[in-house]
Every structure is written in structure tokens, then in C-alpha cells.
Design a protein around this motif. Structure first.
Motif, PDB file in Angstrom:
ATOM      1  N   ARG A 111     -11.686  -8.755   0.852  1.00  0.00           N
ATOM      2  CA  ARG A 111     -12.392  -7.486   1.029  1.00  0.00           C
ATOM      3  C   ARG A 111     -11.476  -6.380   1.532  1.00  0.00           C
ATOM      4  O   ARG A 111     -11.612  -5.219   1.145  1.00  0.00           O
ATOM      5  N   LEU A 112     -10.537  -6.744   2.403  1.00  0.00           N
ATOM      6  CA  LEU A 112      -9.631  -5.741   2.959  1.00  0.00           C
ATOM      7  C   LEU A 112      -8.588  -5.280   1.946  1.00  0.00           C
ATOM      8  O   LEU A 112      -7.797  -4.386   2.239  1.00  0.00           O
ATOM      9  N   SER A 113      -8.578  -5.899   0.778  1.00  0.00           N
ATOM     10  CA  SER A 113      -7.613  -5.526  -0.253  1.00  0.00           C
ATOM     11  C   SER A 113      -8.258  -4.791  -1.420  1.00  0.00           C
ATOM     12  O   SER A 113      -7.641  -4.648  -2.484  1.00  0.00           O
ATOM     13  N   ALA A 114      -9.503  -4.336  -1.228  1.00  0.00           N
ATOM     14  CA  ALA A 114     -10.188  -3.583  -2.287  1.00  0.00           C
ATOM     15  C   ALA A 114      -9.369  -2.344  -2.653  1.00  0.00           C
ATOM     16  O   ALA A 114      -8.893  -1.629  -1.759  1.00  0.00           O
ATOM     17  N   PRO A 115      -9.178  -2.071  -3.950  1.00  0.00           N
ATOM     18  CA  PRO A 115      -8.320  -0.959  -4.380  1.00  0.00           C
ATOM     19  C   PRO A 115      -8.687   0.383  -3.759  1.00  0.00           C
ATOM     20  O   PRO A 115      -7.800   1.131  -3.339  1.00  0.00           O
ATOM     21  N   LEU A 116      -9.986   0.683  -3.680  1.00  0.00           N
ATOM     22  CA  LEU A 116     -10.397   1.974  -3.130  1.00  0.00           C
ATOM     23  C   LEU A 116     -10.082   2.064  -1.640  1.00  0.00           C
ATOM     24  O   LEU A 116      -9.619   3.114  -1.153  1.00  0.00           O
ATOM     25  N   LEU A 117     -10.299   0.970  -0.905  1.00  0.00           N
ATOM     26  CA  LEU A 117     -10.013   0.947   0.532  1.00  0.00           C
ATOM     27  C   LEU A 117      -8.518   1.105   0.790  1.00  0.00           C
ATOM     28  O   LEU A 117      -8.096   1.903   1.639  1.00  0.00           O
ATOM     29  N   VAL A 118      -7.717   0.352   0.050  1.00  0.00           N
ATOM     30  CA  VAL A 118      -6.264   0.399   0.232  1.00  0.00           C
ATOM     31  C   VAL A 118      -5.714   1.774  -0.150  1.00  0.00           C
ATOM     32  O   VAL A 118      -4.850   2.329   0.536  1.00  0.00           O
ATOM     33  N   SER A 119      -6.231   2.350  -1.234  1.00  0.00           N
ATOM     34  CA  SER A 119      -5.783   3.678  -1.671  1.00  0.00           C
ATOM     35  C   SER A 119      -6.158   4.749  -0.649  1.00  0.00           C
ATOM     36  O   SER A 119      -5.369   5.662  -0.370  1.00  0.00           O
ATOM     37  N   SER A 120      -7.346   4.627  -0.077  1.00  0.00           N
ATOM     38  CA  SER A 120      -7.781   5.576   0.953  1.00  0.00           C
ATOM     39  C   SER A 120      -6.903   5.460   2.192  1.00  0.00           C
ATOM     40  O   SER A 120      -6.554   6.478   2.817  1.00  0.00           O
ATOM     41  N   ALA A 121      -6.533   4.220   2.554  1.00  0.00           N
ATOM     42  CA  ALA A 121      -5.638   4.014   3.691  1.00  0.00           C
ATOM     43  C   ALA A 121      -4.276   4.641   3.423  1.00  0.00           C
ATOM     44  O   ALA A 121      -3.669   5.257   4.309  1.00  0.00           O
ATOM     45  N   GLY A 122      -3.811   4.519   2.193  1.00  0.00           N
ATOM     46  CA  GLY A 122      -2.531   5.119   1.823  1.00  0.00           C
ATOM     47  C   GLY A 122      -2.555   6.629   1.907  1.00  0.00           C
ATOM     48  O   GLY A 122      -1.605   7.256   2.392  1.00  0.00           O
ATOM     49  N   LEU A 123      -3.652   7.239   1.456  1.00  0.00           N
ATOM     50  CA  LEU A 123      -3.779   8.700   1.517  1.00  0.00           C
ATOM     51  C   LEU A 123      -3.874   9.174   2.968  1.00  0.00           C
ATOM     52  O   LEU A 123      -3.262  10.186   3.337  1.00  0.00           O
ATOM     53  N   LEU A 124      -4.630   8.448   3.797  1.00  0.00           N
ATOM     54  CA  LEU A 124      -4.744   8.798   5.214  1.00  0.00           C
ATOM     55  C   LEU A 124      -3.373   8.741   5.894  1.00  0.00           C
ATOM     56  O   LEU A 124      -3.000   9.654   6.641  1.00  0.00           O
ATOM     57  N   SER A 125      -2.630   7.679   5.616  1.00  0.00           N
ATOM     58  CA  SER A 125      -1.290   7.537   6.179  1.00  0.00           C
ATOM     59  C   SER A 125      -0.386   8.687   5.752  1.00  0.00           C
ATOM     60  O   SER A 125       0.362   9.247   6.563  1.00  0.00           O
ATOM     61  N   LYS A 130      -4.419   7.100  -7.217  1.00  0.00           N
ATOM     62  CA  LYS A 130      -4.964   5.746  -7.138  1.00  0.00           C
ATOM     63  C   LYS A 130      -6.441   5.773  -6.751  1.00  0.00           C
ATOM     64  O   LYS A 130      -7.225   4.939  -7.235  1.00  0.00           O
ATOM     65  N   ILE A 131      -6.831   6.710  -5.886  1.00  0.00           N
ATOM     66  CA  ILE A 131      -8.242   6.833  -5.502  1.00  0.00           C
ATOM     67  C   ILE A 131      -9.078   7.238  -6.718  1.00  0.00           C
ATOM     68  O   ILE A 131     -10.175   6.705  -6.943  1.00  0.00           O
ATOM     69  N   ILE A 132      -8.561   8.174  -7.505  1.00  0.00           N
ATOM     70  CA  ILE A 132      -9.277   8.610  -8.712  1.00  0.00           C
ATOM     71  C   ILE A 132      -9.469   7.431  -9.658  1.00  0.00           C
ATOM     72  O   ILE A 132     -10.560   7.218 -10.214  1.00  0.00           O
ATOM     73  N   LEU A 133      -8.418   6.629  -9.826  1.00  0.00           N
ATOM     74  CA  LEU A 133      -8.496   5.485 -10.742  1.00  0.00           C
ATOM     75  C   LEU A 133      -9.413   4.388 -10.190  1.00  0.00           C
ATOM     76  O   LEU A 133     -10.173   3.763 -10.934  1.00  0.00           O
ATOM     77  N   ALA A 134      -9.359   4.151  -8.862  1.00  0.00           N
ATOM     78  CA  ALA A 134     -10.160   3.079  -8.261  1.00  0.00           C
ATOM     79  C   ALA A 134     -11.629   3.436  -8.159  1.00  0.00           C
ATOM     80  O   ALA A 134     -12.498   2.547  -8.174  1.00  0.00           O
ATOM     81  N   MET A 139      -2.233  -1.847   4.067  1.00  0.00           N
ATOM     82  CA  MET A 139      -1.656  -1.888   2.726  1.00  0.00           C
ATOM     83  C   MET A 139      -0.651  -3.034   2.587  1.00  0.00           C
ATOM     84  O   MET A 139      -0.594  -3.704   1.550  1.00  0.00           O
ATOM     85  N   ALA A 140       0.141  -3.265   3.642  1.00  0.00           N
ATOM     86  CA  ALA A 140       1.100  -4.378   3.605  1.00  0.00           C
ATOM     87  C   ALA A 140       0.366  -5.715   3.515  1.00  0.00           C
ATOM     88  O   ALA A 140       0.782  -6.616   2.778  1.00  0.00           O
ATOM     89  N   LEU A 141      -0.747  -5.836   4.245  1.00  0.00           N
ATOM     90  CA  LEU A 141      -1.542  -7.062   4.195  1.00  0.00           C
ATOM     91  C   LEU A 141      -2.115  -7.278   2.797  1.00  0.00           C
ATOM     92  O   LEU A 141      -2.157  -8.412   2.302  1.00  0.00           O
ATOM     93  N   ALA A 142      -2.541  -6.205   2.153  1.00  0.00           N
ATOM     94  CA  ALA A 142      -3.064  -6.304   0.785  1.00  0.00           C
ATOM     95  C   ALA A 142      -1.979  -6.785  -0.170  1.00  0.00           C
ATOM     96  O   ALA A 142      -2.241  -7.578  -1.086  1.00  0.00           O
ATOM     97  N   ASP A 143      -0.745  -6.315   0.028  1.00  0.00           N
ATOM     98  CA  ASP A 143       0.368  -6.765  -0.820  1.00  0.00           C
ATOM     99  C   ASP A 143       0.663  -8.244  -0.583  1.00  0.00           C
ATOM    100  O   ASP A 143       0.969  -8.984  -1.521  1.00  0.00           O
ATOM    101  N   ILE A 144       0.596  -8.674   0.679  1.00  0.00           N
ATOM    102  CA  ILE A 144       0.845 -10.082   0.996  1.00  0.00           C
ATOM    103  C   ILE A 144      -0.197 -10.980   0.329  1.00  0.00           C
ATOM    104  O   ILE A 144       0.124 -12.057  -0.189  1.00  0.00           O
ATOM    105  N   ARG A 145      -1.453 -10.511   0.307  1.00  0.00           N
ATOM    106  CA  ARG A 145      -2.549 -11.314  -0.243  1.00  0.00           C
ATOM    107  C   ARG A 145      -2.751 -11.063  -1.735  1.00  0.00           C
ATOM    108  O   ARG A 145      -3.728 -11.526  -2.323  1.00  0.00           O
ATOM    109  N   ASP A 146      -1.822 -10.321  -2.348  1.00  0.00           N
ATOM    110  CA  ASP A 146      -1.882 -10.036  -3.792  1.00  0.00           C
ATOM    111  C   ASP A 146      -3.199  -9.382  -4.205  1.00  0.00           C
ATOM    112  O   ASP A 146      -3.751  -9.674  -5.280  1.00  0.00           O
ATOM    113  N   GLY A 147      -3.714  -8.526  -3.345  1.00  0.00           N
ATOM    114  CA  GLY A 147      -4.924  -7.783  -3.684  1.00  0.00           C
ATOM    115  C   GLY A 147      -6.207  -8.579  -3.570  1.00  0.00           C
ATOM    116  O   GLY A 147      -7.254  -8.140  -4.055  1.00  0.00           O
TER     117      GLY A 147
END
Length: 257
Positions: free
Chosen positions: A231-245, A49-53, A220-228
Motif C-alpha cells: 500500500r505504501l508503494s502506490a504510484p499516486l502516493l509515491v509520486s505525491s511524496a516526490g512532489l512534496l519533497s 508522474k502524478i498526472i499519469l498515476a 520513495m526509497a522504501l517503494a523502490d526496495i519493495r519493487d512497488g
């Protein structure tokens, strides 16, 4: 008469740590666990997802982009399959929680943490069935929104509990350090206290990492609630958070093996 040891000796006479397992044996044990495989899939998914974003691949390589999107989607569905029945661990955690002692903030937070996470894993089973085609896809959006809300509420409770635990660990660490300093002043051996302090600091580090992981997953859960959206739902930010987790969880599971 009480034997006395010099302060220098009290610092150096710590029993050696146990030898580590053979790497392949450790890896076998790790991969035998459901969470072990799940987190490896999570790393591969969010790295993709990071590569794509990040638009690393130019638009001219459309076939490669499509293959990466297909891979990311299939890994996401596979991860949901690994969560079948995982809500039972939260049910058992609630069963072992003592609710008979009356109102207590920690009990309420346990209910929020385990209850929210348990409902999340339970609903995710139906999300997987929807994505696999067994349930009509028209219900997917509603199921995913319910799942995201339960996950977010669960992380709120989990973060609150871990903040309380970190405060308690810090207090225990201060008391133990005071005892060690007093023992060194008196020239008394404190090997056991040093071992306890080392274990306490290791526990504190793991708890901090777990807190960071919950923050990343909560984002990431907040991004899903807000349907992307936002600013906190930016694809690169959310993907980076997912990789860190995923990396933190992999580290914790590796050590627990």
C-alpha cells in the motif's frame, strides 16, 4: 545605573529586516546552483508522474500518455546526470566529523546518515551510466536495489539526527522565552533576545520541513526496495511524496540563495 525600557518598547524596537533581492537576480543565483536546476526537474518529473498515476488523461489519448511517459523517463535520467560527483559532499561531511571523542550516538548517526547518502549518490552514477547505455542493462536492477537500500539507511540516520536537533532547538526556545518573560517583568530591554528567538523559530521551521522531506524521500526509497509492492508503494502516493519533497527542497534552496 542600568537603563530600563518598558515592555511595550521591547517588543516593537526590532530592527527592520534587510530588503529582499530583485526577483530575477535571485532566480539567476538559484539556477546557477546544481541543486536549483535538479529540484526544478524533480518537480516537473513528479508532477508528470502524478498526472499519469491519477488517470486524468483518458486511455483514448494514448499518444499524449506515451509522450508524458517518455518525458518523465528522460527527466529522471537527466537528474541522475546532475548527481555526478555529489557523493563528495558526504565524504567531506564525514571528514569534518570528529570521531576521535570515542563512542557517541550522534557520531554513529552521522556515519549512518552521511555514509548511506554518500554510497547512494556514488552508486547512482553507475545507474545513470546503465540507463544511458554505457553499462550493460542486466546490472541495472541490482544497482538500483543497492542504491535504494543505501538511500533508505541514509534517511534513517538523517531523521534520527534531525529529531535530536529539533529537541535541542525546542529546549533553547523555551530557555530564551523564559529569559524574555523575565526581562519584560523587570522592565529590561530584550531586543537582542527577540531577534535570537525569531531566528531560532525560523531554524525550527526549516528543520521541520527538512524532516518532512526526508520522510517523503524515505517513503520513495522504501517503494523502490519493495519493487512497488504494498500500500505504501502506490504510484499516486509515491509520486505525491516526490512532489512534496521537491517543493520543500526548492523552498529551502530558494531561501539559501
Amino acid at each position: 545605573m542600568e537603563s530600563k525600557v518598558s515592555p511595550q518598547n521591547s517588543k516593537t524596537r526590532i530592527p527592520p529586516t534587510k530588503p529582499t533581492k530583485d526577483f530575477l537576480t535571485h532566480l539567476e543565483i538559484y539556477l546557477a546552483k546544481r541543486d536549483g536546476v535538479d529540484k526544478l526537474l524533480k518537480i516537473s518529473r513528479y508532477a508528470t508522474k502524478i498526472i499519469l498515476a491519477s488517470s486524468v488523461i483518458p486511455d483514448t489519448q494514448r499518444p499524449l500518455i506515451d509522450r508524458l511517459k517518455s518525458f518523465e523517463s528522460s527527466v529522471g535520467i537527466s537528474r541522475k546526470a546532475f548527481r555526478l560527483g555529489k557523493f563528495v559532499q558526504d565524504v567531506n561531511a564525514l571528514r569534518t566529523t570528529n570521531f576521535g571523542s570515542g563512542y557517541d550516538l550522534e557520531l554513529v548517526l552521522c556515519l549512518i546518515a552521511y555514509g548511506g547518502e554518500g554510497l547512494y549518490y556514488f552508486i547512482e552514477q553507475f545507474v545513470w551510466l546503465g540507463k544511458a547505455g554505457l553499462i550493460d542493462k542486466k546490472y541495472l536492477n541490482k544497482l538500483q536495489k543497492m542504491s535504494a537500500w543505501c538511500e533508505f539507511i541514509g534517511y534513517f540516520g538523517s531523521l534520527s539526527l534531525k529529531a535530536r536537533e529539533l529537541r535541542k532547538i525546542s529546549e533553547d526556545e523555551r530557555c530564551l522565552m523564559a529569559s524574555i518573560e523575565l526581562a519584560e517583568v523587570r522592565g529590561i530591554g530584550c531586543v537582542e533576545e527577540m531577534k535570537k528567538l525569531r531566528k531560532l523559530r525560523e531554524k525550527k521551521l526549516m528543520k521541520k520541513l527538512s524532516t518532512i522531506q526526508d520522510l517523503a524521500d524515505g517513503l520513495m526509497a522504501l517503494a523502490d526496495i519493495r519493487d512497488g509492492k504494498g500500500r505504501l508503494s502506490a504510484p499516486l502516493l509515491v509520486s505525491s511524496a516526490g512532489l512534496l519533497s521537491a517543493l520543500i527542497s526548492t523552498h529551502k534552496n530558494w531561501i539559501s540563495c
